[in-house]
Design a protein around this motif. Structure first.
Motif, short mmCIF file in Angstrom:
data_model
loop_
_atom_site.label_atom_id
_atom_site.label_comp_id
_atom_site.label_asym_id
_atom_site.label_seq_id
_atom_site.Cartn_x
_atom_site.Cartn_y
_atom_site.Cartn_z
N TYR A 1 63.66 27.97 34.98
CA TYR A 1 64.42 26.83 34.47
C TYR A 1 65.86 26.97 34.93
CZ TYR A 1 65.88 23.40 30.87
OH TYR A 1 66.37 22.31 30.20
N ASP A 2 66.21 26.20 35.94
CA ASP A 2 67.55 26.20 36.53
C ASP A 2 68.34 25.07 35.90
OD1 ASP A 2 69.80 26.08 38.12
OD2 ASP A 2 68.73 26.04 40.03
N ASN A 3 69.17 25.41 34.90
CA ASN A 3 69.89 24.38 34.15
C ASN A 3 71.33 24.82 33.91
OD1 ASN A 3 70.73 22.29 32.55
ND2 ASN A 3 69.29 22.67 30.89
N PRO A 4 72.18 24.75 34.95
CA PRO A 4 73.56 25.24 34.82
C PRO A 4 74.37 24.51 33.77
CG PRO A 4 73.28 23.98 36.84
CD PRO A 4 71.91 24.19 36.28
N GLY A 5 73.95 23.29 33.40
CA GLY A 5 74.68 22.54 32.40
C GLY A 5 74.66 23.20 31.03
N THR A 6 73.61 23.97 30.74
CA THR A 6 73.53 24.66 29.45
C THR A 6 73.71 26.16 29.58
OG1 THR A 6 71.11 24.81 29.60
CG2 THR A 6 72.04 22.90 28.44
N THR A 7 73.22 26.75 30.66
CA THR A 7 73.31 28.21 30.80
C THR A 7 74.61 28.65 31.47
OG1 THR A 7 72.25 28.24 32.99
CG2 THR A 7 70.80 28.36 31.05
N HIS A 8 75.24 27.74 32.22
CA HIS A 8 76.46 28.04 32.98
C HIS A 8 76.20 29.12 34.04
CE1 HIS A 8 78.35 25.54 30.02
NE2 HIS A 8 77.95 26.34 29.07
N PHE A 9 74.95 29.22 34.46
CA PHE A 9 74.60 30.11 35.56
C PHE A 9 74.06 29.25 36.70
CE2 PHE A 9 71.65 32.57 38.12
CZ PHE A 9 72.42 33.68 38.42
N GLU A 10 74.58 29.47 37.90
CA GLU A 10 74.14 28.70 39.06
C GLU A 10 73.31 29.58 39.98
OE1 GLU A 10 77.11 26.46 41.04
OE2 GLU A 10 77.90 25.56 39.19
N PHE A 11 72.07 29.20 40.17
CA PHE A 11 71.19 29.90 41.09
C PHE A 11 71.58 29.57 42.53
CE2 PHE A 11 68.54 29.86 37.33
CZ PHE A 11 67.72 30.98 37.43
N SER A 12 71.61 30.57 43.36
CA SER A 12 71.67 30.33 44.80
C SER A 12 70.24 30.13 45.29
CB SER A 12 72.31 31.51 45.52
OG SER A 12 71.48 32.66 45.40
N ASP A 13 70.08 29.50 46.44
CA ASP A 13 68.74 29.37 47.01
C ASP A 13 68.15 30.75 47.29
OD1 ASP A 13 68.92 26.65 46.87
OD2 ASP A 13 69.36 26.34 49.00
N GLU A 14 69.00 31.68 47.69
CA GLU A 14 68.51 33.03 48.00
C GLU A 14 67.96 33.71 46.75
OE1 GLU A 14 70.75 31.45 51.12
OE2 GLU A 14 71.40 31.71 49.02
#
Length: 297
Positions: free
Chosen positions: A131-144
């Motif tokens: 679950y990639d949800n930077p709006g709530t977790t404030h963590f941004e996944f890189s594609d790598e």
């Protein structure tokens, strides 16, 4: 399982308890509509506001009322030990899959996030959706990082944030991610206003808030995209623009969806955990008018 329409219902509650009867009714409604999966305890399901026992109960109620529709249960928590406990509860309830966001108070590093998923995957017997949800977790996944995590044995889908409303940009984004993940890992779009573009760009699934309230409308859009009719999918999305405008105005989909559920009598008022509140006064009247004008059922 991680393809097509995954509908995410609310978890109606007050400050004393979850409204189990209303929650069961929401899940039954989605199962009867024929959605491809039901996603509970995501952001729409207010998972972060519930205790471990409440989450275990929601997982069990979901499976009991979903008929043969696969149920995906959110297991995110601040501590890995709690994520593992939530995963165990979901599996014991009979969930078909789990959904995991890297929830944090302190900002996480890429290695910490990878280790979280690696640890959880070791305890799973069901597939996992990242679950990639930077709006709530404030963590941004890189594609790598997505590529590294997607190699883990239980990972079967990635729920990505909304894509820019530009089909060429969206196609490039999806293609770039596809090159880094195994062929059996699907990509799902979240953010209802971006669903038509995301599906047209090659996403396999729509993880949908509006699908948790109006599955017929969401299924129509999804099926149009799945059959390659991008024009029809876009037209169906454009028809819902008054609703998407409310999402933008009120900071996302949760308050809007919860207010719709209250206004239409699907849940009691209040249905959100405090201090969250649904729209009131003139804002509520305006939303009710939008829903009436759209004629959704």
């Amino acid at each position: 399982m991680f393809t097509g329409l995954s509908a995410f219902p609310l978890t109606p509650m007050n400050e004393h308890r979850i409204n189990e009867r209303e929650f069961a009714s929401l899940v039954e409604f989605l199962a009867e509509a024929g959605v491809d999966s039901i996603g509970v305890l995501g952001s729409t399901g207010s998972y972060a506001y519930l205790s471990r026992d409440e989450r275990a109960r929601v997982a069990l109620l979901s499976v009991e009322n979903a008929s043969s529709v696969p149920v995906v249960v959110g297991i995110g928590a601040l501590r890995t030990r709690d994520v593992l406990a939530n995963a165990e509860s979901a599996q014991q309830a009979g969930a078909s899959g789990v959904l995991l966001a890297p929830v944090s108070y302190q900002r996480l590093t890429d290695d910490e996030v990878f280790n979280l998923y690696a640890t959880v995957c070791q305890s799973l017997s069901v597939p996992l959706c990242v679950y990639d949800n930077p709006g709530t977790t404030h963590f941004e996944f890189s594609d790598e990082l997505h590529g590294r995590i997607a190699q883990l044995p239980q990972v079967r889908s990635i729920k990505i944030p909304p894509l820019k409303n530009d089909i060429e940009f969206a196609k490039e984004r999806v293609a770039r991610l596809r090159k880094l993940i195994p062929a059996d890992v699907t990509i799902g779009i979240s953010g209802d206003p971006a669903a038509a573009v995301g599906l047209d760009a090659g996403c396999d699934a729509w993880y949908s808030v509006i699908g948790g309230l109006y599955p017929k409308a969401a299924l129509a859009l999804t099926r149009a995209a799945q059959t390659g009719d991008a024009q029809q999918a876009k037209a169906l999305s454009n028809a819902l623009e008054p609703l998407w405008a409310l999402y933008r105005e009120y900071g996302g989909s949760l308050r809007v969806a919860a207010t719709i559920a209250e206004v239409t009598g699907r849940v009691s008022q209040p249905c959100l955990p405090q201090p969250l509140k649904t729209l009131q006064g003139d804002e509520r009247k305006r939303l009710a008018a939008v829903i009436e004008g759209l004629g959704l059922d």
